[in-house]
Write a protein that holds these residues in place. Structure first.
Motif, PDB file in Angstrom:
ATOM      1  N   THR A 299       0.828  -1.209   0.000  1.00  0.00           N
ATOM      2  CA  THR A 299       0.000   0.000   0.000  1.00  0.00           C
ATOM      3  C   THR A 299       0.860   1.256   0.000  1.00  0.00           C
ATOM      4  O   THR A 299       0.558   2.232  -0.702  1.00  0.00           O
ATOM      5  CB  THR A 299      -0.942   0.004   1.215  1.00  0.00           C
ATOM      6  N   ASP A 300       1.934   1.239   0.766  1.00  0.00           N
ATOM      7  CA  ASP A 300       2.807   2.406   0.832  1.00  0.00           C
ATOM      8  C   ASP A 300       3.489   2.679  -0.503  1.00  0.00           C
ATOM      9  O   ASP A 300       3.709   3.829  -0.885  1.00  0.00           O
ATOM     10  CB  ASP A 300       3.872   2.199   1.915  1.00  0.00           C
ATOM     11  N   HIS A 301       3.826   1.620  -1.225  1.00  0.00           N
ATOM     12  CA  HIS A 301       4.533   1.758  -2.500  1.00  0.00           C
ATOM     13  C   HIS A 301       3.599   1.751  -3.710  1.00  0.00           C
ATOM     14  O   HIS A 301       4.049   1.870  -4.842  1.00  0.00           O
ATOM     15  CB  HIS A 301       5.565   0.637  -2.650  1.00  0.00           C
ATOM     16  N   GLU A 302       2.315   1.602  -3.473  1.00  0.00           N
ATOM     17  CA  GLU A 302       1.321   1.487  -4.551  1.00  0.00           C
ATOM     18  C   GLU A 302       1.770   0.451  -5.584  1.00  0.00           C
ATOM     19  O   GLU A 302       1.809   0.674  -6.791  1.00  0.00           O
ATOM     20  CB  GLU A 302       1.078   2.833  -5.234  1.00  0.00           C
ATOM     21  N   THR A 303       2.112  -0.704  -5.060  1.00  0.00           N
ATOM     22  CA  THR A 303       2.601  -1.807  -5.885  1.00  0.00           C
ATOM     23  C   THR A 303       1.471  -2.390  -6.734  1.00  0.00           C
ATOM     24  O   THR A 303       0.337  -2.528  -6.269  1.00  0.00           O
ATOM     25  CB  THR A 303       3.169  -2.913  -4.976  1.00  0.00           C
ATOM     26  N   GLN A 304       1.801  -2.756  -7.953  1.00  0.00           N
ATOM     27  CA  GLN A 304       0.840  -3.425  -8.831  1.00  0.00           C
ATOM     28  C   GLN A 304       1.260  -4.882  -9.004  1.00  0.00           C
ATOM     29  O   GLN A 304       2.392  -5.155  -9.413  1.00  0.00           O
ATOM     30  CB  GLN A 304       0.782  -2.722 -10.190  1.00  0.00           C
ATOM     31  N   ILE A 305       0.344  -5.791  -8.688  1.00  0.00           N
ATOM     32  CA  ILE A 305       0.658  -7.216  -8.673  1.00  0.00           C
ATOM     33  C   ILE A 305      -0.135  -7.933  -9.758  1.00  0.00           C
ATOM     34  O   ILE A 305      -1.346  -7.730  -9.896  1.00  0.00           O
ATOM     35  CB  ILE A 305       0.341  -7.831  -7.294  1.00  0.00           C
ATOM     36  N   PHE A 306       0.556  -8.781 -10.509  1.00  0.00           N
ATOM     37  CA  PHE A 306      -0.070  -9.515 -11.606  1.00  0.00           C
ATOM     38  C   PHE A 306       0.190 -11.015 -11.436  1.00  0.00           C
ATOM     39  O   PHE A 306       1.339 -11.438 -11.302  1.00  0.00           O
ATOM     40  CB  PHE A 306       0.499  -9.066 -12.959  1.00  0.00           C
ATOM     41  N   GLY A 307      -0.871 -11.795 -11.421  1.00  0.00           N
ATOM     42  CA  GLY A 307      -0.731 -13.235 -11.554  1.00  0.00           C
ATOM     43  C   GLY A 307      -0.734 -13.572 -13.038  1.00  0.00           C
ATOM     44  O   GLY A 307      -1.538 -13.023 -13.800  1.00  0.00           O
ATOM     45  N   ILE A 308       0.166 -14.436 -13.452  1.00  0.00           N
ATOM     46  CA  ILE A 308       0.322 -14.757 -14.882  1.00  0.00           C
ATOM     47  C   ILE A 308      -0.046 -16.216 -15.127  1.00  0.00           C
ATOM     48  O   ILE A 308       0.536 -17.119 -14.512  1.00  0.00           O
ATOM     49  CB  ILE A 308       1.763 -14.495 -15.355  1.00  0.00           C
TER      50      ILE A 308
END
Length: 369
Positions: A299-308
């Motif tokens: 949340t702090d880094h506004e990370t974007q996560i993708f399952g492939i």
């Protein structure tokens, strides 16, 4: 070992070809048997393919030595193999995309074409997907297969069949780059230098990534990663990968991470290797059901996560990219077997991770070279 100069075209037509073909069949765990298996009748849009090269994937080995991957269980004899290429030897009356004699890469998944996922172009998510060598769907460790024209792609004359077969694992990296919307002039970290990770180096570079850092624990894989174009390699036996990545990036982190290892520790560290606003793609499947992730960091880094999950709409592009890098791709090919030696090929892949990369099987070659 390029077999393209030794190929003969059998005198088959859509109405006159064998009713069976010779295949390597997994009866049960560790039990591979050569059998004559039935060939289906050709539909008007089908082609008959003489299979020339099949790469062994980690999933093939997993079915071979454990009999299952997640919910997919080998409950009846199964033909393995899904990384392949061949030559078209007969075509149905309505085939327009290829002709007899064309050399082709074979995309191993055939979706239904009608569900919402297929209609949206996300056919890799099709719930009715028939994917080769995923129970109960047979693969293509066979001398001949019947296959839909929509999932075979012509390859250039100069491209060896072995390289064309690499388009399957390469497509994973291409799909990752497309999903992450990779931009030029960026940095990336790839963990796990199996075939998918090694080929992802080429994919990220093709999409413009300026600096690529990779990690693994095997000397051969790390050496090959340098040959494939990695800028920095991290031997996780000697170095903490997260500390090294931060040192290499002035404690900023990288724009993109692709985890191809499936190692829980690597999956956690990969997340923390991202810069603020970075994107991570999880490709490798861990052996544990759940991996704890650092939600406050995300949340702090506004990370974007993708399952492939596999890939979609990548095969034609993959052929074009691979055709430009034939010499470097030869570094991935380490072991060669005939169809009769399928069990030996699986054992090689299973037991010699430090000495083999991509093991190839030649369904229509009688002698090992």
């Amino acid at each position: 070992m390029d077999v393209k100069e030794r190929v003969s075209l059998p005198n088959y037509t859509k109405d006159n070809y064998p009713k069976t073909t010779r295949s390597a069949v997994l009866n049960k765990v560790f039990d591979i048997e050569m059998k004559d298996t039935p060939l289906p009748a050709m539909k008007p849009t089908d082609v008959l393919i003489k299979v020339m090269a099949v790469g062994i994937c980690g999933s093939d080995v997993h079915y071979y030595d454990t009999g299952h991957i997640g919910d997919f269980v080998v409950k009846k004899p199964l033909i393995l193999g899904h990384e392949s290429s061949g030559i078209v030897v007969a075509t149905g009356d309505e085939v327009t995309t290829v002709k007899r004699g064309d050399r082709v890469a074979i995309e191993p998944g055939v979706p239904c074409g009608h569900c919402n996922y297929c209609r949206e172009g996300k056919y890799n998510l099709c719930p009715n997907m028939k994917f080769m060598a995923t129970p109960p769907v047979d693969g293509d460790l066979s001398e001949l297969i019947v296959y839909p024209q929509d999932f075979v792609f012509p390859i250039p004359d100069e491209m060896p069949y072995e390289i064309a077969a690499l388009n399957e694992p390469f497509s994973v990296g291409v799909h990752v780059c497309q999903k992450l919307d990779v931009k030029p002039g960026t940095t990336a970290f790839i963990s796990g230098m199996g075939a998918v990770g090694l080929l992802a180096i080429l994919a990220f570079r093709q999409f413009g990534v300026d600096r690529i850092i990779v990690s693994d624990s095997e000397d051969l894989r790390l050496e090959t990663a340098k040959k494939m174009g990695a800028d920095e390699i991290i031997d996780i036996r000697k170095t903490d990968s997260l500390e090294e990545i931060m040192s290499l990036t002035n404690n900023e982190g990288v724009d993109y991470v692709m985890d191809a290892s499936g190692n829980p520790a690597a999956e956690r560290e990969g997340l923390r290797a991202l810069k603020r606003g970075g994107k991570i793609a999880y490709v490798g499947v861990p052996t544990t059901d759940k991996i704890p992730l650092d939600i406050p960091f995300m949340t702090d880094h506004e990370t974007q996560i993708f399952g492939i999950f596999r890939y979609a709409n990548t095969y034609a592009l993959g052929v074009k990219i691979l055709a430009k890098h034939l010499d470097v791709l030869e570094n991935l090919l380490t072991n060669y077997y005939s169809l009769d030696e399928t069990r030996d090929a699986l054992e090689e892949t299973r037991t010699d991770k430090g000495g083999s990369l991509k093991v190839m099987i030649y369904p229509n070659e009688k002698l090992r070279s």
